[in-house]
Design an enzyme around this catalytic site. Structure first.
Site: not given
Ligand code: ADP
Ligand code: MG
Length: 498
Positions: A402, A305, A271
């Protein structure tokens, strides 16, 4: 902007104390005798010294997990007994909600109130949900058709068996909740575990280790080995007697995990990162969308996330939305997580602070502009202003990479096809948000967006029942829901000639 970080807060937590590793039901020092400090990110002060697990400790933990899997009382428990133990873990998490929320706030920096409202009850609920699955795992019966054995008759069935000894490596943004997401399904399926918490935030997982034992999880079933990624984490991912590795963290480290796991072809679930689009259409409830966009990025300091970090707004509402999200950003009370007034805490570490402020500099040099925030807040502590950026272009790093902080970039759009293309123009595919009052448009876009979760007229909804995970480089497999169980089960076909 400067903030007043208030003096030491009254807590039940004893600063400067020590923590050990949990291996085979025993608390022990690291084989090397080494330890590391975990810090309060709001002040930089030392919270505790934690035994520093490394390859040798990981090996001992894996051996303990193997024994617990093969010979221990765990494998002889009925599914009902196992389910009741897991349920008790959820109960104990809730009974210690205040203490766990405080630990989470101290170690990670997040507001205690947020941990109390979200992290802790979600963790408990995950255990309760998974407790129910322990008694509902089952294979099926099959009638084989075998063309080269004419006339032969068979009885066949499938068995679901635990995949075995599982290594789990988790991040620092939701330390307790990530431990729950990982441990819940492993326990429900009858696996045994070596869990490595993030080096920034080991405290709540260690406390959870005590609660697991108290709930009746036999020694060796869950081993908790804090340590650094490059040593303890890498040793776990590469260990030849680990059957499966489950990882949550950066895409970069996810790729290292895949390589490390290839030695014995252990099963891998990942993940990973995200750069999720949050999309506001011309027919949206604009006020609700503004609130949703702000919450989608600023919740948990933006260290999520699935944070909605790319904000696409129909040009008709662009100015109003930018103004609204900026006003929300400026109104956020930033401070120590234990201050009841605090709405946003510090980032977790110096490294994370450097990364987020680095991206603020990159955005500026690329030609985008902060209309709210945009700077670090004077220390001590790793505080960054909630930030809204405009004028970023699709090829800018601030749009492609990110940031993992409270930084949102707003971009106008007019055409839905162009919007859908832009929304999918990412290596990531974890989550998305769509704000519209047109039901048909919402469902059509939900289909088109390549992401594991699409929110419509809401954002950041997590629940034990809902699978969560990524398309593309956001990961392999899903957490939570019925779906996660397949990560932890092998299927065996048994064929009987009649
Ligand atoms: P971040 O860089 O934001 O801290 P990481 O992906 O590096 O995120 O960290 C997530 C988890 O992965 C942590 O528990 C960390 O210790 C672990 N980790 C980091 N590097 C490795 C590695 N090479 N092998 C295994 N685990 C690692
Ligand atoms: Mg890292």
């Amino acid at each position: 902007m400067a903030i007043a970080v208030p003096g030491p807060h009254q807590t039940s937590f004893e600063r400067g104390s020590s923590r050990q590793l949990l291996i085979d039901g025993q608390w022990r020092d690291a084989a090397s005798g080494k330890s590391f400090e975990t810090l309060d990110p709001a002040t930089g002060e030392v919270l505790a010294r934690v035994a520093e697990g490394a390859a040798q400790d990981i090996d001992l933990a894996v051996q303990a997990a193997r024994r617990a899997l093969e010979d221990g009382p765990w494998s002889r428990m009925t599914p009902s007994e196992r389910g009741r133990v897991i349920h008790r873990v959820g109960d104990l998490v809730m009974e210690h909600a205040d203490e766990l929320a405080e630990l989470e706030s101290l170690d990670n920096g997040k507001p205690k109130a947020v941990a109390l409202a979200a992290d802790v009850p979600l963790a408990a609920d995950l255990f309760w949900y998974m407790a129910g699955w322990a008694t509902k795992l089952k294979g099926g019966t099959v009638t084989p058709s075998v063309p080269y054995l004419p006339g032969a008759e068979f009885h066949a069935y499938t068995l679901k068996e635990p995949v075995g000894v599982v290594g789990q490596v988790i991040p620092w943004n939701f330390p307790l909740l990530m431990a729950a997401w990982k441990l819940g399904p492993a326990l429900a399926t009858g696996c045994t575990v070596v869990l490595k918490p993030a080096e920034q935030t080991p405290l709540s997982a260690l406390r959870l280790g005590e609660l697991l034992l108290e709930a009746g999880v036999p020694g060796g079933v869950v081993n908790v080995v804090p340590g650094f990624g490059e040593t303890a984490g890498a040793a776990l991912a590469a260990h030849p007697d680990v059957d499966k590795i489950a990882f949550t963290g950066s895409t970069e480290v996810g790729k290292l995990i895949v390589n490390a796991a290839s030695g014995n072809l252990k099963r891998v679930s990942l993940e990973l990162g995200g750069k999720s689009p949050n999309i506001i259409f011309e027919d949206a409830d604009v006020e609700a969308a503004i609130a949703g966009a702000a919450q989608g990025i600023f919740f948990n300091q933006g260290e999520v996330c699935s944070a909605g970090s790319r904000l696409y707004v129909h040009q008709e509402h662009f100015d109003q939305v930018v103004e609204g999200v900026s006003a929300a950003a400026k109104a956020i009370k930033v401070g120590h997580g234990l201050d009841p007034e605090t709405e946003m805490g510090p980032l977790v570490s110096q490294e994370q602070f450097d990364r987020v402020t680095g991206y603020l500099g990159i955005g500026e040099s690329e030609g985008s502009r902060a209309v709210a925030g945009g700077r670090a807040i004077d220390g001590p502590g790793y505080f960054v202003e909630p930030t809204v950026i405009v004028d970023a272009q699709p090829d800018h790093r601030i749009i492609r990479e990110e940031v993992f902080g409270p930084v949102i970039a707003a971009m106008p759009f007019s055409d839905v096809d162009d919007l859908a293309r832009q929304a999918n123009d990412s290596h990531y595919g974890l989550a998305a948000g769509v704000w519209t009052s047109d039901v048909s448009k919402a469902h059509k876009l939900a289909k088109r967006i390549k992401a594991g979760t699409v929110h419509v007229n809401t954002y950041h909804v997590f629940s034990a029942e809902l699978p969560f995970g990524g398309y593309k480089q956001s990961g392999w497999g899903r957490e939570m829901g019925e779906e996660v169980l397949s990560n932890y089960l092998e299927t065996k076909s048994v064929i009987v000639g009649l």
